[in-house]
Design a protein around this motif. Structure first.
Motif, PDB file in Angstrom:
ATOM      1  N   UNK A 238      -3.500  28.146  11.042  1.00  0.00           N
ATOM      2  CA  UNK A 238      -4.322  27.387  11.980  1.00  0.00           C
ATOM      3  C   UNK A 238      -4.172  27.942  13.381  1.00  0.00           C
ATOM      4  N   UNK A 239      -5.261  27.863  14.149  1.00  0.00           N
ATOM      5  CA  UNK A 239      -5.249  28.171  15.569  1.00  0.00           C
ATOM      6  C   UNK A 239      -5.581  26.903  16.348  1.00  0.00           C
ATOM      7  N   UNK A 240      -4.816  26.624  17.373  1.00  0.00           N
ATOM      8  CA  UNK A 240      -5.084  25.489  18.253  1.00  0.00           C
ATOM      9  C   UNK A 240      -5.747  26.028  19.515  1.00  0.00           C
ATOM     10  N   UNK A 241      -7.071  25.819  19.642  1.00  0.00           N
ATOM     11  CA  UNK A 241      -7.819  26.378  20.756  1.00  0.00           C
ATOM     12  C   UNK A 241      -8.283  25.262  21.679  1.00  0.00           C
ATOM     13  N   UNK A 242      -8.510  25.624  22.922  1.00  0.00           N
ATOM     14  CA  UNK A 242      -8.996  24.690  23.934  1.00  0.00           C
ATOM     15  C   UNK A 242     -10.417  25.117  24.308  1.00  0.00           C
ATOM     16  N   UNK A 243     -11.406  24.328  23.859  1.00  0.00           N
ATOM     17  CA  UNK A 243     -12.797  24.680  24.073  1.00  0.00           C
ATOM     18  C   UNK A 243     -13.489  23.786  25.073  1.00  0.00           C
ATOM     19  N   UNK A 244     -14.804  23.982  25.202  1.00  0.00           N
ATOM     20  CA  UNK A 244     -15.587  23.195  26.147  1.00  0.00           C
ATOM     21  C   UNK A 244     -15.651  21.734  25.747  1.00  0.00           C
TER      22      UNK A 244
END
Length: 377
Positions: A238-244
């Motif tokens: 899993x990747x924990x990303x911070x998006x719009x």
């Protein structure tokens, strides 16, 4: 008695007025507040969003001693150059950001535009700013047309701000910018593999990692550029990303990619989990020219039509839609609503179009019936 223009429509809010001399409403409302301005002998003492009660309190305080700084040069605080205008507006925007009125990314974008404008035309006197000056900025800055258009939009916002405060008595020149569209071609997974093979010998190895992750996850460019090793769960993939639209988890199912990340994590993640996964700082990867140029060169070498990094997001979106994933699943992976995919991202492939036409029987005639085609002379 006032009547709404149409039956059932709510009455528009009435513009408030004040008995305090010099206090007036400029625009609004917004969130129940109006934009007020206090003027004294043609000089603006204060302007801002406030309720009527707070605006009158501020006006009484300022008008009680409007000449407190009379010994100063009346024009000392007025902007004389483009740089002074931009810096004054920038301080106002920074205050708005600190009050939570604008988003952090909006403030960062405005701050970047301010720096670029100030560096090139900051020393130009406002009275000497002409369309020719703006054309030189457009043609000599080396920036993309969309960036130049955004920068000049910031200049327009600063102009409106200064005009409302009484700092400007003339309109600044305008310059139309026709933004050049980037390549809109959406590649296939086979074409991406060919481009990745060419990028293996690229002098910027982080571009290969970036393109590989974009093609495997469908994330936005900035989401992968800002990804740190502490945001990667290699055990679960899993990747924990911070998006719009906020933080979200994105799966990685490619075993070869996971093995490569685990090998890199032995060196990087365990020693410095705060380091970026692609190997360079976000500020470096944000320079689009450094990623697009080697990507375009690789596309040309592989015989693939040029595509932008964002085209990989469209590719993944199309793959998910063709696989028939559930709406909620799609939205959680991509980080935008399903309706946005149908409008902006989904692109039907030629093969999918042909299969749909064949399954629908488009143009098929009843069995055994032959129609002769007419010859047109």
């Amino acid at each position: 008695m006032e009547v709404p223009a149409r039956l059932g429509e709510p009455m528009p809010p009435r513009r408030p007025s004040s008995s305090v001399r010099g206090l007036s409403v400029v625009r609004g409302p917004r969130s129940g507040l109006w934009y007020w301005r206090v003027r004294y002998h043609g000089r603006t003492l204060w302007a801002g969003w406030a309720s009527k009660r707070d605006a009158e309190r501020t006006a009484h305080r300022l008008l009680a001693d409007p000449e407190a700084d009379a010994e100063k040069d009346p024009g000392a605080d007025l902007p004389r150059t483009v740089g002074e205008l931009l810096r004054g507006w920038g301080r106002a925007q920074r205050d708005r950001y600190e009050r939570g009125e604008i988003h952090q990314r909006t403030w960062e974008a405005k701050r970047g535009a301010l720096r670029r404008l100030d560096r090139v035309i900051g020393a130009v006197q406002l009275h000497a700013l002409t369309s020719a000056t703006l054309r030189r900025y457009r043609d000599g800055s080396g920036l993309a047309s969309m960036t130049i258009r955004a920068d000049l939009g910031v200049l327009r916002q600063a102009e409106r701000w200064a005009t409302e405060l009484g700092y400007l008595d003339r309109a600044l020149p305008r310059l139309r910018i026709d933004a050049k569209r980037r390549p809109v071609y959406t590649p296939t997974i086979g074409e991406v593999a060919a481009v990745l093979a060419e990028l293996e010998t690229c002098r910027h190895p982080w571009v290969w990692t970036l393109v590989r992750l974009l093609a495997a996850t469908g994330c936005r460019y900035g989401e992968i550029a800002g990804l740190r090793w502490s945001d990667v769960d290699l055990g679960r993939g899993w990747l924990q990303v911070e998006g719009k639209t906020g933080p979200r988890r994105v799966p990685i199912v490619d075993r070869a990619l996971l093995d490569g990340l685990r090998a890199a994590a032995i060196v990087c993640a365990l020693v410095a989990p705060h380091r970026y996964v692609i190997g360079v700082a976000r500020s470096t990867s944000a320079a689009w020219s450094r990623s697009r140029v080697p990507l375009y060169v690789a596309c040309d070498a592989a015989g693939v039509p040029r595509f932008s990094p964002h085209a990989l997001r469209r590719m993944v979106s199309t793959q998910l839609l063709e696989a028939g994933v559930a709406v909620l699943t799609y939205e959680q992976i991509m980080g935008h609503r399903y309706a946005v995919a149908a409008r902006d991202y989904a692109q039907a492939r030629d093969g999918a179009l042909s299969d749909a036409a064949a399954r629908s029987g488009l143009g098929a005639l009843p069995a055994g019936k032959v129609i002769a085609l007419r010859r047109h002379t």
